[in-house]
Design an enzyme around this catalytic site. Structure first.
Site, PDB file in Angstrom:
ATOM      1  N   ARG A 135       0.795  -1.215   0.000  1.00  0.00           N
ATOM      2  CA  ARG A 135       0.000   0.000   0.000  1.00  0.00           C
ATOM      3  C   ARG A 135       0.832   1.272   0.000  1.00  0.00           C
ATOM      4  NH1 ARG A 135      -3.035  -3.894   2.560  1.00  0.00           N
ATOM      5  NH2 ARG A 135      -2.032  -3.563   4.575  1.00  0.00           N
ATOM      6  N   GLU A 172       6.474 -12.571  13.552  1.00  0.00           N
ATOM      7  CA  GLU A 172       6.078 -13.259  14.781  1.00  0.00           C
ATOM      8  C   GLU A 172       6.598 -14.692  14.780  1.00  0.00           C
ATOM      9  OE1 GLU A 172       2.033 -14.188  17.406  1.00  0.00           O
ATOM     10  OE2 GLU A 172       1.879 -13.246  15.428  1.00  0.00           O
TER      11      GLU A 172
END
Length: 250
Positions: A135, A172
């Site tokens: 984006r 993560e």
């Protein structure tokens, strides 16, 4: 003040050879030359300190000019914030997704978003607008065109066709990379890094490291949205972060 002292010391040294010395003291010329050498060294270091302070002051003024007053909100911000839709449990349960596609549908809010960034960076010596996939590619190009800078896409692995330079960052679970074409930027250029949102900050931090490795100065990172609860800006080190909207939904 330092500069005036520098000039005074130089003047004393240039006048020193014209001083008449007693003929019965052979050590005096040697001592005088030693004093002059010392004065030259002192004046040289004072000059370096003076010009470093001048350059530091200029950089500080540029940074202050770029910074906005946090206690004065741009009147366009509320409309931008209200045009962003939050979708719960996407892309997985527990995630509150910040959907900027509704911002893009609102032509006024979209234009205001670009205008705020352009007003901030135009005339600030920015030659590179680096957009983070994906984006960042929406907001980066119009900003780059408006301020007269080139747009450099920072992409995920195996998306760029030419020779690339890459930077790894932690997820993560596991790691990922961000890549840029070799030769897209030059050492000494001044850049901003654009993305739609900063969450944990890992991608932006990797983008900073990637550009700095090739000698680019990062003036600032800029995002439309920040999720402060995730403390992403802490990963950016000393690089400033400019955002339009903060959201507690994460």
């Amino acid at each position: 003040m330092l500069f005036l002292l520098y000039i005074l010391l130089l003047s004393l040294c240039h006048r020193a050879p014209a001083i008449r010395l007693p003929s019965n003291n052979s050590k005096t010329p040697f001592l005088l030359r030693s004093v002059c050498v010392s004065l030259h060294l002192i004046s040289y270091h004072l000059a370096l300190l003076f010009f470093r302070r001048v350059n530091s002051s200029k950089a500080s003024r540029d940074s202050e000019t770029m910074a906005t007053k946090e206690d004065v909100q741009d009147p366009r911000i509320p409309k931008i914030a209200s045009s962003i839709r939050v979708i719960p449990d996407f892309p997985k349960p527990g995630i509150m997704f910040q959907d900027i596609t509704t911002l893009l549908l609102d032509t006024e809010a979209f234009k205001d978003t670009i205008d705020i960034f352009v007003e901030r960076y135009k005339g600030k010596g920015i030659s590179v607008v680096a957009g983070v996939e994906a984006r960042g590619f929406i907001f980066g190009p119009p900003i780059a065109l408006a301020i007269g800078a080139k747009f450099v896409p920072l992409r995920k692995p195996k998306k760029l066709p030419g020779k690339v330079i890459s930077e790894e960052y932690s997820l993560e679970y596991g790691t990922d990379k961000i890549e840029m074409h070799v030769g897209a930027v030059e050492p000494g250029e001044r850049a901003i890094i654009i993305d739609d949102l900063i969450a944990t900050g890992g991608t932006l931090a990797a983008a900073i490291r990637l550009l700095e490795r090739v000698g680019v100065t990062i003036a600032e990172c800029a995002c439309v949205i920040e999720l402060p609860v995730l403390k992403g800006r802490e990963k950016l080190g000393e690089t400033p972060l400019f955002i339009l909207v903060t959201s507690d939904a994460a």
